[in-house]
Write a protein that holds these residues in place. Structure first.
Motif, PDB file in Angstrom:
ATOM      1  N   ARG A  96      48.315  51.167  -6.052  1.00  0.00           N
ATOM      2  CA  ARG A  96      46.892  51.184  -5.725  1.00  0.00           C
ATOM      3  C   ARG A  96      46.307  49.779  -5.823  1.00  0.00           C
ATOM      4  O   ARG A  96      46.761  48.958  -6.609  1.00  0.00           O
ATOM      5  CB  ARG A  96      46.142  52.118  -6.662  1.00  0.00           C
ATOM      6  N   CYS A  97      45.295  49.540  -5.013  1.00  0.00           N
ATOM      7  CA  CYS A  97      44.546  48.291  -5.111  1.00  0.00           C
ATOM      8  C   CYS A  97      43.068  48.587  -4.904  1.00  0.00           C
ATOM      9  O   CYS A  97      42.693  49.469  -4.122  1.00  0.00           O
ATOM     10  CB  CYS A  97      45.053  47.238  -4.128  1.00  0.00           C
ATOM     11  N   SER A  98      42.254  47.878  -5.651  1.00  0.00           N
ATOM     12  CA  SER A  98      40.809  48.032  -5.603  1.00  0.00           C
ATOM     13  C   SER A  98      40.157  46.665  -5.547  1.00  0.00           C
ATOM     14  O   SER A  98      40.536  45.772  -6.294  1.00  0.00           O
ATOM     15  CB  SER A  98      40.305  48.753  -6.857  1.00  0.00           C
ATOM     16  N   VAL A  99      39.183  46.522  -4.664  1.00  0.00           N
ATOM     17  CA  VAL A  99      38.397  45.296  -4.599  1.00  0.00           C
ATOM     18  C   VAL A  99      37.052  45.591  -5.261  1.00  0.00           C
ATOM     19  O   VAL A  99      36.300  46.465  -4.806  1.00  0.00           O
ATOM     20  CB  VAL A  99      38.192  44.812  -3.148  1.00  0.00           C
ATOM     21  N   TRP A 100      36.802  44.896  -6.356  1.00  0.00           N
ATOM     22  CA  TRP A 100      35.560  45.033  -7.122  1.00  0.00           C
ATOM     23  C   TRP A 100      34.686  43.821  -6.847  1.00  0.00           C
ATOM     24  O   TRP A 100      35.175  42.685  -6.829  1.00  0.00           O
ATOM     25  CB  TRP A 100      35.874  45.118  -8.615  1.00  0.00           C
ATOM     26  N   VAL A 101      33.390  44.062  -6.628  1.00  0.00           N
ATOM     27  CA  VAL A 101      32.435  42.980  -6.378  1.00  0.00           C
ATOM     28  C   VAL A 101      31.316  43.045  -7.413  1.00  0.00           C
ATOM     29  O   VAL A 101      30.908  44.122  -7.834  1.00  0.00           O
ATOM     30  CB  VAL A 101      31.859  43.029  -4.943  1.00  0.00           C
ATOM     31  N   LEU A 102      30.848  41.876  -7.798  1.00  0.00           N
ATOM     32  CA  LEU A 102      29.755  41.778  -8.762  1.00  0.00           C
ATOM     33  C   LEU A 102      28.443  41.754  -7.986  1.00  0.00           C
ATOM     34  O   LEU A 102      28.192  40.853  -7.192  1.00  0.00           O
ATOM     35  CB  LEU A 102      29.908  40.514  -9.606  1.00  0.00           C
ATOM     36  N   THR A 103      27.613  42.783  -8.205  1.00  0.00           N
ATOM     37  CA  THR A 103      26.313  42.873  -7.537  1.00  0.00           C
ATOM     38  C   THR A 103      25.254  43.137  -8.592  1.00  0.00           C
ATOM     39  O   THR A 103      25.409  44.045  -9.403  1.00  0.00           O
ATOM     40  CB  THR A 103      26.284  44.017  -6.514  1.00  0.00           C
ATOM     41  N   ASP A 104      24.204  42.344  -8.595  1.00  0.00           N
ATOM     42  CA  ASP A 104      23.114  42.535  -9.565  1.00  0.00           C
ATOM     43  C   ASP A 104      23.639  42.679 -10.993  1.00  0.00           C
ATOM     44  O   ASP A 104      23.238  43.580 -11.729  1.00  0.00           O
ATOM     45  CB  ASP A 104      22.260  43.754  -9.188  1.00  0.00           C
ATOM     46  N   GLU A 105      24.584  41.819 -11.350  1.00  0.00           N
ATOM     47  CA  GLU A 105      25.151  41.804 -12.709  1.00  0.00           C
ATOM     48  C   GLU A 105      25.969  43.037 -13.047  1.00  0.00           C
ATOM     49  O   GLU A 105      26.211  43.346 -14.209  1.00  0.00           O
ATOM     50  CB  GLU A 105      24.043  41.604 -13.755  1.00  0.00           C
ATOM     51  N   GLN A 106      26.397  43.788 -12.030  1.00  0.00           N
ATOM     52  CA  GLN A 106      27.207  44.978 -12.256  1.00  0.00           C
ATOM     53  C   GLN A 106      28.395  44.970 -11.300  1.00  0.00           C
ATOM     54  O   GLN A 106      28.237  44.694 -10.109  1.00  0.00           O
ATOM     55  CB  GLN A 106      26.363  46.229 -12.011  1.00  0.00           C
ATOM     56  N   TRP A 107      29.582  45.276 -11.816  1.00  0.00           N
ATOM     57  CA  TRP A 107      30.759  45.374 -10.976  1.00  0.00           C
ATOM     58  C   TRP A 107      30.775  46.734 -10.286  1.00  0.00           C
ATOM     59  O   TRP A 107      30.549  47.761 -10.927  1.00  0.00           O
ATOM     60  CB  TRP A 107      32.028  45.205 -11.804  1.00  0.00           C
ATOM     61  N   GLN A 108      31.030  46.720  -8.967  1.00  0.00           N
ATOM     62  CA  GLN A 108      31.135  47.954  -8.201  1.00  0.00           C
ATOM     63  C   GLN A 108      32.372  47.899  -7.321  1.00  0.00           C
ATOM     64  O   GLN A 108      32.746  46.843  -6.805  1.00  0.00           O
ATOM     65  CB  GLN A 108      29.899  48.166  -7.321  1.00  0.00           C
ATOM     66  N   LEU A 109      32.981  49.069  -7.138  1.00  0.00           N
ATOM     67  CA  LEU A 109      34.164  49.194  -6.295  1.00  0.00           C
ATOM     68  C   LEU A 109      33.737  49.227  -4.831  1.00  0.00           C
ATOM     69  O   LEU A 109      32.965  50.093  -4.426  1.00  0.00           O
ATOM     70  CB  LEU A 109      34.920  50.482  -6.661  1.00  0.00           C
TER      71      LEU A 109
END
Length: 123
Positions: A96-109
């Motif tokens: 499995r692979c997941s790309v997580w991005v930091l948005t508004d100080e919160q990590w989201q998948l």
């Protein structure tokens, strides 16, 4: 990396998958996935699919996490997973692979992909 692993594992939990607020906290509004079957999902379709899940007699086992920073605020989390039943029998092995991005100080998948693989030893 520990936070991303914890959030990934949180998404494996049935109670999280049934909680719309938790899903919206963890998944990016532009979320997309290619599942082990090759089925493509977006945020709406994955929320609908999760909402129809029954509480399974299987749990998700995940291991061998590796995290790479792709850019500031963007991380690729890779790991192995399998479903394990009450007797400890494993099936549905995947890379499995997941790309997580930091948005508004919160990590989201933002992106997830599961690829079926040969069985591996659970650690």
């Amino acid at each position: 990396m520990d936070l991303l692993i914890a959030q990934e594992i949180e998404l494996h939990q049935h109670h999280t998958r049934q909680n719309r607020a938790a899903i919206e906290r963890l998944l990016h509004v532009e979320f997309s996935e290619v599942g082990m079957s090759g089925t493509r999902y977006n945020l709406d379709s994955i929320v609908a699919m999760m909402g129809e899940e029954d509480r399974a007699q299987q749990r998700v086992h995940s291991q061998s996490y590796c995290c790479n920073t792709l850019a500031p605020g963007v991380c690729l989390l890779r790991y192995q997973s399998a479903l394990v039943d009450e007797e400890g029998e494993a099936c549905n092995f995947a890379e499995r692979c997941s790309v997580w991005v930091l948005t508004d100080e919160q990590w989201q998948l933002k992106y997830h992909q599961g690829t079926a693989c040969a069985p591996f030893a659970l650690i």
